[in-house]
Each structure stands twice: as structure tokens, then as C-alpha cells.
Design an enzyme around this catalytic site. Structure first.
Site, PDB file in Angstrom:
ATOM      1  N   GLU A 137      14.453 -14.914  -0.134  1.00 33.78           N
ATOM      2  CA  GLU A 137      14.728 -16.079   0.828  1.00 33.78           C
ATOM      3  C   GLU A 137      13.950 -17.266   0.725  1.00 33.78           C
ATOM      4  OE1 GLU A 137      14.511 -14.302   4.642  1.00 33.78           O
ATOM      5  OE2 GLU A 137      15.963 -12.888   4.431  1.00 33.78           O
ATOM      6  N   ASP A 187       0.814  -1.281  -0.028  1.00 34.13           N
ATOM      7  CA  ASP A 187      -0.022  -0.023   0.029  1.00 34.13           C
ATOM      8  C   ASP A 187       1.018   1.060  -0.116  1.00 34.13           C
ATOM      9  OD1 ASP A 187      -2.847   1.118   0.191  1.00 34.13           O
ATOM     10  OD2 ASP A 187      -1.999   1.823   2.286  1.00 34.13           O
TER      11      ASP A 187
HETATM   12  C1  NOJ Z   1      -4.491   2.856  -0.782  1.00 31.07           C
HETATM   13  C2  NOJ Z   1      -5.636   2.049  -0.726  1.00 31.07           C
HETATM   14  O1  NOJ Z   1      -6.012   1.223  -1.810  1.00 31.07           O
HETATM   15  C3  NOJ Z   1      -6.825   2.765  -0.176  1.00 31.07           C
HETATM   16  O2  NOJ Z   1      -8.001   2.040  -0.002  1.00 31.07           O
HETATM   17  C4  NOJ Z   1      -6.492   3.413   1.293  1.00 31.07           C
HETATM   18  O3  NOJ Z   1      -7.500   4.252   1.899  1.00 31.07           O
HETATM   19  C5  NOJ Z   1      -5.056   4.190   1.000  1.00 31.07           C
HETATM   20  N1  NOJ Z   1      -4.198   3.422   0.375  1.00 31.07           N
HETATM   21  C6  NOJ Z   1      -4.492   4.511   2.523  1.00 31.07           C
HETATM   22  O4  NOJ Z   1      -4.082   3.270   3.017  1.00 31.07           O
END
Ligand code: NOJ
Length: 560
Positions: free
Chosen positions: A262, A221
Site C-alpha cells: 500500500e 523477529d
Molecule cells: C531474536 C532476536 O534477535 C533476539 O535478540 C531475541 O532475544 C529473540 N529473537 C527473541 O525475541
């Protein structure tokens, strides 16, 4: 579709480097299937639907976060990175799900959220017990405010969810302290400080934990955001931005790649929202990540030249370093493809709310719905012909439209709350799936509630309603995925062209010569010179002895 497709070969999921051309099914666990009737989807619900996923023909699933979380941002606010949230089931349920997937040859990708944690994470709870700027605050960005007594935010960084990216901390008497902590998203998601070695070693361990447990990949993310420029400067229009795409993130990903290596065949996938394909390719250098979503295909309007650019540039940059390109038409952050392509007017987004700005401004007419569905099918067939992997967001195979009529009181997205309703947010693409044509939750569970309300008539798009119809979106998707697998497309793309609203390119099939993909994004029918049809998204007109006529909003695969 015609029957000139060879029989299926080895499923990609069992090949080395399976991820290079995998079809990955994205599951938003809260909305997929609810086994215990509490209104929220869960892991046993997914396990019970493995036969459905198998029949769909996907190689892997990606689960959005299902770790312990107060769910202020749908689980992207993680309080414990190693444990499954009880609302989704037990840790044993997760292990059973993983084993069940592996038994049927489906790989599993989890989400990892390293840019920020939850305000309920033990580290933030500990920091909040200490004086701002001291001890446990080293793991976060805790900075003196500007102005004489620090009553203004340290700089003008803005939250992706709108408003300042800083919140002021109270002092020991509960008064404003002049110290602020950074949150690029919601205040309940404090950004972690990646200059702190303890943060790095903790995530090394979290990654090893999930790989050792048997997970096949991690989707990262906010992969561009983890490193902040020293001194927290205001943006000045130059690139990299002070908190996006800083060079330092690549050191982190090299370290993670070494950890992935790994283990056997594990993959790291970046959520890196970048407008520049050359910068995106840097995340895919041989010692960094395996895949990075190509968001230009996700956000492209229904326009041949725009899609051609969204295809050409990432391929050019990624091919140069031997990295695959990763395609998607939908995810949990953007309005459903059927609605985006419908031609209906879109809402005006707020400035700075960039990934969410494709929501129709009103309900679609039947004609718009039909147009959107035809285009979504065509885009799906086109995407499945491209070199690289394809991510299919759950419900995309059913042609679900965006749900617009969610009552305000039921909306959950922090974007909705933070903008005071000025931005409608992402709930409309997260509405629980319809499995049956009738019933109070259309088969999502055996109870009567779902965490987001499903609209009246949702059963029209259900799996049950589509199962029996050979022309349904679902059966079309199944055939398209099977056709891609059988043809075993290899190598890069050839002859990419957008002319007169028609997009074409070729691929080579290991089984059957050269395949041409044609998408008609114009308003007129077009004649196709090839005469062997391999697959199509809508019936084409074919009169014996005359060229095949491809109607507007349709895609066709032919042998060139
Ligand atoms: C991207 C994620 O796909 C989204 O749903 C989220 O709100 C933001 N990152 C923050 O983590």
C-alpha cells in the site's frame, strides 16, 4: 587498494528496489551513542552520528527494538508497539531522527516483534487479572498442563533460552492452577496466539502505523515461530517442527506484504533461522517478504568449503524465484567475527542454545586477535562482492572483538540468568561503542557510566584512534563499501569454487567488466593469475612480472 575503481554512481538508496543490493547498518540503540549521559544509548545519540554513517557509505540503518519495554530481553519484550521507550528519547526525537536520515539519503528499518510481547503489555496484564484459560487469555497460548491435575507442562517444548517453554499460572488463591502459558523465550515474553484474529488485526495496524510514519522497512523477529501446530504436539523429528516453520506463517506474511505494497518501496525482512535454504526461499516468494537473513553465512566457520555452501545454496534457491540473498557476518546475538574467526577454542554450548554457541572460551592472544581481525576484514570484503544486500552490525566496521570479561553482576542477557551462568550469553557483542581513544566511556557519552562495562583499553578500537590510520579497519571498511558502490556489481555469481582452502567467484561490474573475488582461507600464500588489483583486505605481495601472491587470511578483488 588500487585506484582502478570507477567513480561512484547513483547511491542504491535512491534507486527503485533499493533494498536488493543495499548495505544496511545495524544499530543496537542501547549501545551506539548516549546523548544524555544516563549510560544507555539513545535516538538523539544516533541522530548526532548521522555524518559518521553517511561517511561510512551505508544505504540504510536497521534499529533493534526501541519501543516501550521493561527490557528483560533488550527490548524484544515490547509493552507498547507504537511508542518509543523514554530511555531512548521521545517520539519527537524519533521523528527527527527519521527525517534526518531521509535528508541524507539513508533509509530506516525498524524491528517488529510479533511472536511474543512483554508480560507488561496491556493484553497480558489484562489476562493475568482473569481466570486462566478464559476471556483475555484467547490472545495467548494458555493450555491445561499434563498429568492428573495439570501439574506438568502441556508438552515438552523447550525455551530457546533453555528450560521448559511453559510457565504455570497461579489460581485466584495464588496456588498452582494447572494452566500454563507458552513462552518460546523468557517467561517475561508470552507468545501471542496468531489463531486469534484480534492479534492479526492489531499487527496490521502496527505495521501501517510505522509505514505511515515514514519508516522504510521492518525486520521481523522470530519469523518462523508465530504459528503453532494444532493440539501442541511434541516434536517427532519431522519437519516442519510444531512451532517452527509452520505453513500458516506464510498466510500472515502474504497479508503483511499486501500492507507493505500500500506504500512506496517499503520492505519486510525475515529473521528466519532455518537450516534448509529451500524452506527459507519460501519466505521470499513474490507475494511474501522481500529479504530473509542468510544465517548460514553468519555461522560459517573460517573454511572455504563451508562458506562456499553458505553462498551457493541460498543463491540457488533465491535466484530461482527472483529474490535477493541477504548476507551478514555479525549481529547482536552472536560473538563478534574477529573472535569467532580467531582460531581460539570456543565455549561448549548447552544443548538447544543454538545461535549463541560461538563465544571464545578464554581471552585471545595478540596473535589470535590479529588473525581474527585479518579474517574479519577478508570476510567483509568477500561479503561486499556477493549479489544481494549486506548487513553490517555496528562495531563491525571497527573490528571490535567479543568482550569476555564482563563481571557476572553486570551481565544482562536473560540467557545468562536462565542458564545460571552456564551459557555466557550475548552481552559481549553488545558493549557500548568506543568513539574516542580515552575518557571514562570512550566517548560513548559525556558521563562516566555505560550500561555494560567497556573493557580496559577499549579506546584502541575507537573511531578516533582509527580515523587517522589509512590502514585501520574503519578506513578499510569505508573504502570497501565505496568500491562496491562504484563498481555497480550486477547479475548473479559466476564460477563459485572452493579448492585447497581458497574460495573464488566472479561478478559482473556494470562499469568495469568481470570482477573476481578470491579469499585465501588456507595456510599458504596463493598466486593470483589476474594482474589488476581492484581492492584487497591486506597488502598482497607483488613483484614486477610475477603473479600477485595473496597471503593467508586475505581477500582480493581483481579484474578477471
Ligand atoms: C531474536 C532476536 O534477535 C533476539 O535478540 C531475541 O532475544 C529473540 N529473537 C527473541 O525475541
Amino acid at each position: 587498494m588500487m585506484s582502478s575503481i570507477p567513480a561512484a554512481r547513483t547511491p542504491p538508496s535512491t534507486r527503485p528496489q533499493w533494498w536488493r543490493d543495499a548495505v544496511v547498518y545495524q544499530i543496537y540503540p542501547r549501545s551506539f551513542a548516549d546523548s544524555n549521559g544516563d549510560g544507555e544509548g539513545d535516538i538523539p545519540g544516533i541522530t548526532a552520528r548521522l555524518p559518521y554513517l553517511r561517511r561510512l557509505g551505508v544505504d540504510a540503518v536497521w534499529l533493534n527494538p526501541c519501543y516501550v519495554s521493561p527490557m528483560r530481553d533488550g527490548g524484544y519484550d515490547v509493552a507498547d508497539y507504537r511508542r518509543i521507550d523514554p530511555r531512548f528519547g521521545t517520539d519527537a526525537d524519533f521523528d527527527a531522527f527519521l527525517a534526518g536520515c531521509h535528508d541524507v539519503g539513508i533509509r530506516v528499518i525498524m524491528d517488529i516483534v510479533p511472536n511474543h510481547c512483554s508480560a507488561e503489555h496491556a493484553w497480558f496484564v489484562e489476562a493475568m487479572r482473569e481466570a486462566p484459560g478464559t476471556g483475555a487469555w484467547r490472545r495467548f497460548h494458555c493450555v491445561r498442563g499434563s498429568g492428573g491435575s495439570g501439574q506438568q507442562p502441556p508438552n515438552d517444548w523447550q525455551s530457546v533460552f533453555s528450560g521448559p517453554a511453559w510457565s504455570q499460572l497461579p489460581d485466584e488463591r495464588g496456588e498452582p492452577s494447572g494452566w500454563w502459558y507458552l513462552h518460546l523465550f523468557d517467561p517475561s515474553q508470552p507468545d501471542l496466539n496468531w489463531e486469534c484474529e484480534e492479534v492479526r488485526t492489531e499487527f496490521d495496524d502496527v505495521i501501517r502505523h510505522w509505514f505511515a510514519r515514514g519508516v522504510d522497512g521492518l525486520r521481523i523477529d522470530v519469523a518462523t515461530g508465530m504459528v503453532k501446530a494444532a493440539g501442541y504436539p511434541d516434536p517427532d523429528g519431522s519437519w516442519p517442527h510444531p512451532h517452527w516453520d509452520q505453513d500458516g506463517v506464510h498466510d500472515i506474511f502474504r497479508r503483511w506484504r499486501a500492507i507493505a505494497d500500500e506504500f512506496d518501496d517499503r520492505v519486510l525482512v525475515a529473521e528466519a533461522i532455518l537450516g534448509f535454504p529451500d524452506r527459507l526461499a519460501r519466505y521470499l516468494r513474490p507475494d511474501e517478504l522481500h529479504m530473509a537473513f542468510n544465517f548460514s553465512s553468519l555461522t560459517s566457520p573460517w573454511d572455504a568449503a563451508s562458506f562456499a555452501d553458505a553462498i551457493r545454496w541460498p543463491l540457488e534457491h533465491n535466484d530461482a524465484i527472483g529474490a535477493p540473498t541477504t548476507w551478514l557476518l555479525e549481529n547482536h546475538d552472536i560473538a563478534r567475527a574477529v573472535s569467532r574467526y580467531s582460531g581460539a577454542p570456543l565455549r561448549q554450548p548447552l544443548e538447544n542454545i543454538t545461535i549463541l554457541d560461538h563465544v571464545p572460551a578464554r581471552e585471545l592472544t595478540q596473535a589470535e586477535l590479529a588473525r581474527g581481525a585479518a579474517r574479519a576484514r577478508a570476510a567483509l570484503l568477500m561479503s561486499l562482492a556477493l549479489p544481494g544486500s549486506f548487513y553490517l552490525y555496528a562495531g563491525g566496521e571497527l573490528g571490535l572483538p567479543e568482550v569476555l570479561d564482563i563481571p557476572d553482576a553486570r551481565r544482562d542477557d536473560p540467557v545468562w540468568h536462565r542458564t545460571g551462568g552456564a551459557t555466557v550469553g550475548r552481552d559481549g557483542c553488545r558493549v557500548p561503542l568506543p568513539w574516542t581513544a580515552d575518557g571514562s566511556t570512550y566517548g560513548f557519552n559525556s558521563g562516566s557510566v555505560s550500561w555494560l562495562p567497556q573493557p580496559a583499553g577499549w579506546g584502541r578500537w575507537s573511531v578516533e584512534a582509527q580515523e587517522a590510520d589509512p590502514d585501520s579497519f574503519l578506513n578499510f571498511t569505508r573504502r570497501a563499501i565505496a568500491a562496491r558502490r562504484s563498481l555497480d556489481l550486477v547479475g548473479g555469481i559466476g564460477d563459485l569454487m572452493a579448492s585447497g582452502g581458497v574460495l573464488t567467484f566472479t561478478r559482473r561490474s556494470a562499469e568495469a567488466g568481470v570482477l573476481r573475488c578470491t579469499v585465501n582461507m588456507s595456510e599458504q600464500p596463493v598466486d593470483i593469475d589476474d594482474d589488476t588489483i581492484v581492492a584487497m583486505s591486506a597488502p598482497a605481495e607483488q613483484v614486477f612480472g610475477e603473479p600477485v601472491r595473496l597471503l593467508p587470511d586475505a581477500c582480493i578483488w581483481t579484474y578477471a
